[in-house]
Design a protein around this motif. Structure first.
Motif, PDB file in Angstrom:
ATOM      1  N   MET A   1     -50.809 -39.492  43.884  1.00 60.14           N
ATOM      2  CA  MET A   1     -50.628 -40.367  42.754  1.00 60.14           C
ATOM      3  C   MET A   1     -51.925 -40.483  41.980  1.00 60.14           C
ATOM      4  N   THR A   2     -51.836 -40.523  40.700  1.00 62.41           N
ATOM      5  CA  THR A   2     -53.030 -40.616  39.858  1.00 62.41           C
ATOM      6  C   THR A   2     -53.408 -42.050  39.553  1.00 62.41           C
ATOM      7  N   GLY A   3     -52.525 -42.986  39.714  1.00 63.61           N
ATOM      8  CA  GLY A   3     -52.824 -44.374  39.449  1.00 63.61           C
ATOM      9  C   GLY A   3     -52.693 -44.766  37.985  1.00 63.61           C
ATOM     10  N   LEU A   4     -52.206 -43.866  37.150  1.00 65.98           N
ATOM     11  CA  LEU A   4     -52.012 -44.188  35.744  1.00 65.98           C
ATOM     12  C   LEU A   4     -50.647 -44.819  35.537  1.00 65.98           C
ATOM     13  N   SER A   5     -50.596 -45.785  34.660  1.00 62.55           N
ATOM     14  CA  SER A   5     -49.308 -46.426  34.384  1.00 62.55           C
ATOM     15  C   SER A   5     -48.469 -45.531  33.478  1.00 62.55           C
ATOM     16  N   ASP A   6     -47.174 -45.798  33.451  1.00 60.03           N
ATOM     17  CA  ASP A   6     -46.280 -45.037  32.592  1.00 60.03           C
ATOM     18  C   ASP A   6     -46.661 -45.188  31.127  1.00 60.03           C
ATOM     19  N   THR A   7     -47.096 -46.357  30.746  1.00 62.61           N
ATOM     20  CA  THR A   7     -47.489 -46.604  29.360  1.00 62.61           C
ATOM     21  C   THR A   7     -48.681 -45.734  28.974  1.00 62.61           C
ATOM     22  N   THR A   8     -49.647 -45.611  29.866  1.00 63.97           N
ATOM     23  CA  THR A   8     -50.825 -44.786  29.590  1.00 63.97           C
ATOM     24  C   THR A   8     -50.437 -43.325  29.439  1.00 63.97           C
ATOM     25  N   VAL A   9     -49.592 -42.840  30.320  1.00 60.93           N
ATOM     26  CA  VAL A   9     -49.148 -41.445  30.250  1.00 60.93           C
ATOM     27  C   VAL A   9     -48.430 -41.182  28.936  1.00 60.93           C
ATOM     28  N   TRP A  10     -47.518 -42.061  28.546  1.00 62.56           N
ATOM     29  CA  TRP A  10     -46.778 -41.858  27.301  1.00 62.56           C
ATOM     30  C   TRP A  10     -47.695 -41.985  26.090  1.00 62.56           C
ATOM     31  N   LEU A  11     -48.669 -42.868  26.148  1.00 63.91           N
ATOM     32  CA  LEU A  11     -49.620 -42.996  25.052  1.00 63.91           C
ATOM     33  C   LEU A  11     -50.417 -41.709  24.871  1.00 63.91           C
ATOM     34  N   VAL A  12     -50.856 -41.112  25.970  1.00 62.42           N
ATOM     35  CA  VAL A  12     -51.591 -39.849  25.903  1.00 62.42           C
ATOM     36  C   VAL A  12     -50.697 -38.749  25.337  1.00 62.42           C
ATOM     37  N   ILE A  13     -49.451 -38.683  25.768  1.00 65.68           N
ATOM     38  CA  ILE A  13     -48.526 -37.669  25.269  1.00 65.68           C
ATOM     39  C   ILE A  13     -48.320 -37.813  23.766  1.00 65.68           C
ATOM     40  N   VAL A  14     -48.103 -39.035  23.303  1.00 61.02           N
ATOM     41  CA  VAL A  14     -47.866 -39.275  21.874  1.00 61.02           C
ATOM     42  C   VAL A  14     -49.114 -38.942  21.054  1.00 61.02           C
ATOM     43  N   VAL A  15     -50.279 -39.370  21.509  1.00 61.60           N
ATOM     44  CA  VAL A  15     -51.520 -39.103  20.773  1.00 61.60           C
ATOM     45  C   VAL A  15     -51.800 -37.601  20.707  1.00 61.60           C
ATOM     46  N   LEU A  16     -51.612 -36.899  21.804  1.00 59.37           N
ATOM     47  CA  LEU A  16     -51.812 -35.451  21.791  1.00 59.37           C
ATOM     48  C   LEU A  16     -50.797 -34.754  20.889  1.00 59.37           C
ATOM     49  N   GLY A  17     -49.560 -35.229  20.884  1.00 56.14           N
ATOM     50  CA  GLY A  17     -48.547 -34.662  19.986  1.00 56.14           C
ATOM     51  C   GLY A  17     -48.906 -34.862  18.528  1.00 56.14           C
ATOM     52  N   ILE A  18     -49.372 -36.059  18.178  1.00 56.59           N
ATOM     53  CA  ILE A  18     -49.781 -36.315  16.796  1.00 56.59           C
ATOM     54  C   ILE A  18     -50.990 -35.461  16.434  1.00 56.59           C
ATOM     55  N   GLY A  19     -51.939 -35.338  17.340  1.00 60.28           N
ATOM     56  CA  GLY A  19     -53.117 -34.508  17.090  1.00 60.28           C
ATOM     57  C   GLY A  19     -52.758 -33.055  16.869  1.00 60.28           C
ATOM     58  N   THR A  20     -51.868 -32.527  17.695  1.00 59.38           N
ATOM     59  CA  THR A  20     -51.422 -31.144  17.535  1.00 59.38           C
ATOM     60  C   THR A  20     -50.715 -30.951  16.203  1.00 59.38           C
ATOM     61  N   PHE A  21     -49.860 -31.905  15.838  1.00 62.46           N
ATOM     62  CA  PHE A  21     -49.170 -31.826  14.553  1.00 62.46           C
ATOM     63  C   PHE A  21     -50.164 -31.811  13.396  1.00 62.46           C
ATOM     64  N   LEU A  22     -51.155 -32.686  13.440  1.00 59.48           N
ATOM     65  CA  LEU A  22     -52.129 -32.765  12.348  1.00 59.48           C
ATOM     66  C   LEU A  22     -52.977 -31.507  12.238  1.00 59.48           C
ATOM     67  N   ILE A  23     -53.335 -30.918  13.360  1.00 60.03           N
ATOM     68  CA  ILE A  23     -54.096 -29.670  13.321  1.00 60.03           C
ATOM     69  C   ILE A  23     -53.273 -28.573  12.654  1.00 60.03           C
ATOM     70  N   ARG A  24     -52.015 -28.437  13.013  1.00 58.25           N
ATOM     71  CA  ARG A  24     -51.165 -27.400  12.408  1.00 58.25           C
ATOM     72  C   ARG A  24     -50.869 -27.715  10.951  1.00 58.25           C
ATOM     73  N   TRP A  25     -50.626 -28.996  10.646  1.00 61.99           N
ATOM     74  CA  TRP A  25     -50.330 -29.361   9.272  1.00 61.99           C
ATOM     75  C   TRP A  25     -51.517 -29.095   8.352  1.00 61.99           C
ATOM     76  N   SER A  26     -52.726 -29.246   8.880  1.00 62.03           N
ATOM     77  CA  SER A  26     -53.904 -29.048   8.040  1.00 62.03           C
ATOM     78  C   SER A  26     -53.952 -27.638   7.471  1.00 62.03           C
ATOM     79  N   PHE A  27     -53.422 -26.669   8.180  1.00 61.08           N
ATOM     80  CA  PHE A  27     -53.405 -25.297   7.675  1.00 61.08           C
ATOM     81  C   PHE A  27     -52.133 -25.000   6.891  1.00 61.08           C
ATOM     82  N   LEU A  28     -51.001 -25.399   7.427  1.00 59.54           N
ATOM     83  CA  LEU A  28     -49.730 -25.043   6.797  1.00 59.54           C
ATOM     84  C   LEU A  28     -49.357 -25.979   5.655  1.00 59.54           C
ATOM     85  N   GLY A  29     -49.501 -27.266   5.848  1.00 55.76           N
ATOM     86  CA  GLY A  29     -49.099 -28.222   4.831  1.00 55.76           C
ATOM     87  C   GLY A  29     -50.105 -28.358   3.708  1.00 55.76           C
TER      88      GLY A  29
END
Length: 109
Positions: A1-29
């Motif tokens: 077990m890593t000791g991270l709460s579910d909220t922390t894991v989901w927050l990291v997933i959402v932030v990384l998803g937004i970051g990935t989107f913004l990196i791709r959008w910066s070139f394509l959009g």
């Protein structure tokens, strides 16, 4: 077990998803509808030629299938791919030559 709460894991997933989107959008959009200078287009032509060997070379020199040890079958397949590619200037034939060499040598060895 890593000791991270579910909220922390989901927050990291959402932030990384937004970051990935913004990196791709910066070139394509942001740049997708604009004309780029000829020198940028000329440099972008070399991107696949630079990226593909960087992705493939570790798989040839330190393959996971052999525990990171160099393998004569994979080295020969890489050499055959490069030789046929330079000789024919045909990517499909080069890939086929490498695949046939790899599977043939793996079968024989």
């Amino acid at each position: 077990m890593t000791g991270l709460s579910d909220t922390t894991v989901w927050l990291v997933i959402v932030v990384l998803g937004i970051g990935t989107f913004l990196i791709r959008w910066s070139f394509l959009g942001a740049l997708g509808n604009r004309d780029m200078p000829p020198w940028v287009l000329r440099l972008l032509r070399y991107t696949p030629v630079a990226v593909l060997p960087a992705l493939v070379a570790p798989l040839v020199v330190w393959p996971a299938a052999t525990g990171g040890q160099m393998d004569p079958a994979r080295m020969a397949a890489a050499a055959a791919t490069v030789a046929v590619g330079l000789w024919t200037r045909n990517m499909i034939l080069a890939i086929l030559a490498g695949a046939v060499t790899l599977f043939g040598l793996l079968y024989m060895l």
